[in-house]
Scaffold this motif. Structure first.
Motif, short mmCIF file in Angstrom:
data_model
loop_
_atom_site.label_atom_id
_atom_site.label_comp_id
_atom_site.label_asym_id
_atom_site.label_seq_id
_atom_site.Cartn_x
_atom_site.Cartn_y
_atom_site.Cartn_z
N ASP A 190 -16.55 -3.51 -13.40
CA ASP A 190 -16.00 -2.17 -13.26
C ASP A 190 -14.59 -2.14 -13.86
N PRO A 191 -14.26 -1.09 -14.61
CA PRO A 191 -12.93 -1.04 -15.24
C PRO A 191 -11.82 -0.93 -14.20
N LEU A 192 -10.64 -1.38 -14.59
CA LEU A 192 -9.45 -1.29 -13.74
C LEU A 192 -8.36 -0.55 -14.49
N SER A 193 -7.56 0.22 -13.77
CA SER A 193 -6.37 0.82 -14.35
C SER A 193 -5.18 -0.06 -13.99
N LEU A 194 -4.10 0.09 -14.75
CA LEU A 194 -2.89 -0.65 -14.44
C LEU A 194 -2.37 -0.28 -13.05
N GLU A 195 -2.50 0.97 -12.68
CA GLU A 195 -2.05 1.40 -11.35
C GLU A 195 -2.84 0.69 -10.25
N GLN A 196 -4.16 0.54 -10.44
CA GLN A 196 -4.97 -0.16 -9.44
C GLN A 196 -4.52 -1.61 -9.28
N VAL A 197 -4.26 -2.25 -10.42
CA VAL A 197 -3.85 -3.66 -10.36
C VAL A 197 -2.52 -3.81 -9.65
N MET A 198 -1.55 -2.98 -10.02
CA MET A 198 -0.21 -3.12 -9.49
C MET A 198 -0.10 -2.70 -8.02
N SER A 199 -0.99 -1.82 -7.58
CA SER A 199 -0.93 -1.35 -6.19
C SER A 199 -1.84 -2.15 -5.25
N SER A 200 -2.58 -3.11 -5.78
CA SER A 200 -3.40 -3.95 -4.91
C SER A 200 -2.47 -4.86 -4.10
N PRO A 201 -2.97 -5.43 -2.99
CA PRO A 201 -2.09 -6.17 -2.08
C PRO A 201 -1.28 -7.27 -2.76
N ALA A 202 0.00 -7.36 -2.40
CA ALA A 202 0.88 -8.39 -2.94
C ALA A 202 0.45 -9.76 -2.42
N ILE A 203 0.50 -10.77 -3.29
CA ILE A 203 0.10 -12.13 -2.93
C ILE A 203 1.30 -13.07 -2.90
N PHE A 204 1.98 -13.23 -4.02
CA PHE A 204 3.18 -14.07 -4.09
C PHE A 204 3.91 -13.76 -5.38
N GLY A 205 5.25 -13.59 -5.30
CA GLY A 205 6.00 -13.26 -6.51
C GLY A 205 5.45 -11.98 -7.12
N PRO A 206 5.23 -11.95 -8.43
CA PRO A 206 4.70 -10.75 -9.07
C PRO A 206 3.19 -10.58 -8.90
N LEU A 207 2.51 -11.58 -8.34
CA LEU A 207 1.06 -11.54 -8.26
C LEU A 207 0.55 -10.54 -7.22
N THR A 208 -0.44 -9.75 -7.64
CA THR A 208 -1.20 -8.94 -6.70
C THR A 208 -2.62 -9.50 -6.66
N ARG A 209 -3.40 -9.00 -5.72
CA ARG A 209 -4.76 -9.54 -5.55
C ARG A 209 -5.58 -9.44 -6.83
N LEU A 210 -5.42 -8.35 -7.58
CA LEU A 210 -6.23 -8.15 -8.78
C LEU A 210 -5.69 -8.91 -9.99
N MET A 211 -4.67 -9.73 -9.76
CA MET A 211 -4.21 -10.67 -10.79
C MET A 211 -4.69 -12.09 -10.50
N CYS A 212 -5.57 -12.24 -9.52
CA CYS A 212 -6.04 -13.57 -9.09
C CYS A 212 -7.55 -13.67 -9.27
N CYS A 213 -8.01 -14.83 -9.74
CA CYS A 213 -9.46 -15.01 -9.91
C CYS A 213 -10.11 -15.23 -8.54
N PRO A 214 -11.40 -14.92 -8.42
CA PRO A 214 -12.10 -15.05 -7.14
C PRO A 214 -12.79 -16.41 -7.00
N PRO A 215 -13.02 -16.87 -5.76
CA PRO A 215 -13.90 -18.03 -5.58
C PRO A 215 -15.30 -17.67 -6.06
N THR A 216 -15.97 -18.60 -6.72
CA THR A 216 -17.19 -18.28 -7.45
C THR A 216 -18.19 -19.42 -7.37
N CYS A 217 -19.47 -19.09 -7.47
CA CYS A 217 -20.53 -20.10 -7.59
C CYS A 217 -21.20 -19.92 -8.95
N GLY A 218 -21.58 -21.03 -9.57
CA GLY A 218 -22.23 -20.93 -10.87
C GLY A 218 -22.45 -22.26 -11.53
N GLY A 219 -23.10 -22.23 -12.68
CA GLY A 219 -23.36 -23.44 -13.44
C GLY A 219 -23.36 -23.15 -14.93
#
Length: 393
Positions: A190-219
């Motif tokens: 699903d597409p993201l806007s810059l506003e969505q990324v910047m307003s997602s929950p703060a994680i650490f420093g400049p990072l927000t949740r949508l700047m972080c990769c998710p835990p994943t399963c795959g091969g």
């Protein structure tokens, strides 16, 4: 010495924890896909290198025994987030040396939900030296996620050093989703806007949740063959591994006083310099790159470490659109770790799979036009960095 050629690639669609098959099924499915892609029987494989981070000893055997019981050497590999690329480094080395003609590198992980955490609390952490470096540079927050402190701290240092805004990192996440929408193997499309990324929950420093990769399963899996074997079997759609380097930490990671070096920029500079020399190319020759965007801050830092733009030049690089279609070098056409997902053991091999599809001209809607030279970058803190150059054979 023989040329190491990629004859087959394969991966399974990455999924959220709890939604995937068991780890051994993920590995087997990826291996079977690579063998089918190459048109090679598993009985021709002479050595296999199986990469995983979340798993017990001999998980590689468990995955590959359902593909075939041929008695070949199966070597299990764990090198943090660079595990899959390390498995390929060994497979390529075995073929290039002339020791064997056919090697399989397979990577998989069935990850738990939530932030990465060590499962060996009864002994010294493998990142203990890095943690000490972080504490000396920016202090340590016991309430913050370890990886976020690393990459968020590096992003904050980048902003202070070059006067960049946090929006720069947000634009990376927006671009990642835009690329992923054309990738049927990506988790988030699903597409993201810059506003969505910047307003997602703060994680650490400049990072927000949508700047972080998710835990994943795959091969994912890659089949490497010698040029003599390829000629003998009449194989086509080949991709050459023109250069490959694996570096580990030097004093720069621990004593330079730089969070940017803590997260592997120095290791990436050294590895990329080595592969450019091996392949006889310059950074300007690269058409596309799959790089390690576990956090959007690391993509920005990696542009410069890999020589794709000058030091301090990432903001102009991004604003000019040089990191996407129509620009200088298409970066993470798959959507990267941010959108495609990051199953640690499979990540590097999935990057190679994506690049191979583009060099063959079979990447579908997201095909990079006239793709001839590709770069891959995969890091694991603790630590290892793998950089590869692939060429259309």
């Amino acid at each position: 010495m023989s040329k190491a050629l990629i004859a087959g690639v394969g991966m399974v669609k990455f999924t959220k924890p709890g939604k995937s098959e068991e780890y051994d099924v993920l590995g087997a499915q990826a291996a079977i896909a690579a063998l089918k892609d190459a048109g090679i029987d598993y009985r021709d494989v002479q050595q296999a290198y199986a990469g995983f981070v979340f798993g017990d000893t001999c998980s590689g055997q468990t995955a590959l025994y359902s593909v075939g019981l041929t008695g070949i050497p199966i070597i299990n590999v764990n090198n943090a987030c660079a595990t899959g690329s390390t498995a390929l480094f060994l497979a390529r080395q075995a073929v290039e040396s002339g020791a064997i003609d056919v090697a399989l590198a397979v990577g998989f992980d069935q990850m738990p939900s939530g932030a990465l955490a060590s499962n060996t609390s009864d002994r010294k952490a493998t990142t203990a030296r890095l943690d000490q470096a972080v504490a000396s540079i920016q202090g340590w927050d016991d309430k913050a996620m370890q990886a976020a402190q690393y990459f968020g701290g590096a992003g904050r240092e980048y902003m202070e050093k070059y006067g960049a805004s946090a929006d720069l990192f947000g634009r990376v996440s927006v671009k990642a989703r835009d690329h992923a929408r054309r990738n049927p193997f990506a988790m988030f499309t699903d597409p993201l806007s810059l506003e969505q990324v910047m307003s997602s929950p703060a994680i650490f420093g400049p990072l927000t949740r949508l700047m972080c990769c998710p835990p994943t399963c795959g091969g994912a899996a890659v089949l490497v063959v010698s040029d003599s074997y390829a000629k003998k079997k009449g194989l086509s759609n080949l991709v050459e591994i023109a250069g490959m380097a694996l570096t580990t930490d030097t004093e720069a990671s621990f004593n330079s006083g730089s969070m940017i070096n803590v997260i592997g920029a120095d290791a990436a500079r050294r590895a990329s310099a080595a592969v450019y020399e091996q392949a006889g190319i310059a950074p300007d020759d690269v058409d596309l790159v799959e790089l390690h965007d576990c956090f959007s801050t690391n993509e920005i830092i990696s542009y410069e470490a890999l020589g794709l733009c000058p030091e301090g030049g990432a903001e102009k690089f991004v604003h000019d659109g040089d990191n996407t279609y129509g620009g200088k070098v298409v970066t993470n056409p798959s959507g990267g770790l941010l959108s495609k997902g990051h199953p640690l053991g499979a990540t590097g091999l999935a990057q190679i799979t994506e690049l191979s599809w583009h060099l063959r001209g079979t990447a579908g809607e997201r095909q990079v036009p006239n793709a001839n030279i590709a770069l891959q970058h995969n890091i694991g803190l603790g630590g290892a960095c793998v950089v590869s150059v692939l060429k259309r054979a």
